[in-house]
Design an enzyme around this catalytic site. Structure first.
Site, PDB file in Angstrom:
ATOM      1  N   ASP A   5       0.694  -1.148   0.018  1.00 24.03           N
ATOM      2  CA  ASP A   5       0.027   0.108   0.061  1.00 24.03           C
ATOM      3  C   ASP A   5       1.025   1.128   0.028  1.00 24.03           C
ATOM      4  OD1 ASP A   5      -2.166  -1.453   0.223  1.00 24.03           O
ATOM      5  OD2 ASP A   5      -2.459  -1.425   2.202  1.00 24.03           O
ATOM      6  N   ILE A   6       2.052   1.173   0.452  1.00 26.73           N
ATOM      7  CA  ILE A   6       2.986   2.380   0.343  1.00 26.73           C
ATOM      8  C   ILE A   6       3.971   2.506  -0.740  1.00 26.73           C
ATOM      9  CG2 ILE A   6       2.834   2.677   2.949  1.00 26.73           C
ATOM     10  CD1 ILE A   6       5.343   1.356   3.436  1.00 26.73           C
ATOM     11  N   ASN A  59      -5.966  13.400  -0.212  1.00 26.93           N
ATOM     12  CA  ASN A  59      -7.008  12.743   0.574  1.00 26.93           C
ATOM     13  C   ASN A  59      -7.538  13.672   1.921  1.00 26.93           C
ATOM     14  OD1 ASN A  59      -7.675  10.773  -1.792  1.00 26.93           O
ATOM     15  ND2 ASN A  59      -5.848   9.590  -0.784  1.00 26.93           N
ATOM     16  N   GLN A  64      -7.843   8.338   3.078  1.00 27.67           N
ATOM     17  CA  GLN A  64      -6.589   8.881   3.984  1.00 27.67           C
ATOM     18  C   GLN A  64      -5.768   7.850   4.729  1.00 27.67           C
ATOM     19  OE1 GLN A  64      -7.211  12.359   6.173  1.00 27.67           O
ATOM     20  NE2 GLN A  64      -5.031  13.034   5.844  1.00 27.67           N
ATOM     21  N   HIS A  70      -0.911  15.398   2.820  1.00 26.97           N
ATOM     22  CA  HIS A  70       0.044  15.500   1.960  1.00 26.97           C
ATOM     23  C   HIS A  70      -0.276  15.138   0.501  1.00 26.97           C
ATOM     24  CE1 HIS A  70      -1.117  11.331   3.126  1.00 26.97           C
ATOM     25  NE2 HIS A  70      -0.707  11.072   1.854  1.00 26.97           N
ATOM     26  N   HIS A  72      -0.207  13.670  -3.172  1.00 26.47           N
ATOM     27  CA  HIS A  72       0.380  12.716  -4.217  1.00 26.47           C
ATOM     28  C   HIS A  72       0.616  13.365  -5.373  1.00 26.47           C
ATOM     29  CE1 HIS A  72       0.458   9.094  -1.738  1.00 26.47           C
ATOM     30  NE2 HIS A  72      -0.783   9.839  -1.175  1.00 26.47           N
TER      31      HIS A  72
END
Length: 124
Positions: A5-6, A59, A64, A70, A72
């Protein structure tokens, strides 16, 4: 949160993160919002030298994963460069195309990552 996911969605995926902590963009002080907007624009410009398409995502609560504002900045895929495997049931839907792209993500090795960062910095 799973490691997958990261991982960046694709080569050049960058984050812009303000130093002030706010979990919601609607709480970001206007001077930080303005500064972040300038940085997002500069990074987007640096990332679009070879490919003009990109997504900018921020988000708030919905989707989120990290409760800190933050952004992207994600270069669009170059679809003709490495298309997903052909489908026997006709053209891929947008959803399936994005899923196929998500599934083929991989990590950059250190050398490739350093070269990518140098290239982006050269355009800032």
């Amino acid at each position: 949160m799973r490691y997958a996911d990261i991982m960046p969605l694709r080569r050049g995926h960058a984050l812009v993160i303000p130093k002030v902590h706010c979990s919601r963009i609607s709480e970001l002080p206007s001077e930080y919002a303005a500064a972040v907007g300038e940085v997002v624009s500069k990074v987007a410009n640096a990332l679009t030298k070879d490919n003009s398409g990109l997504n900018v995502v921020c988000n708030q609560e919905y989707a989120q994963a990290v409760p800190h504002v933050h952004y992207h900045i994600i270069p669009a895929p170059i679809l003709n460069a490495s298309p997903p495997a052909p489908s026997t049931s006709g053209p891929l839907s947008h959803r399936r195309m994005h899923q196929a792209e998500f599934e083929k993500r991989d990590e950059l090795d250190d050398e490739d990552a350093e070269a990518l960062v140098k290239g982006i910095r050269a355009h800032l």
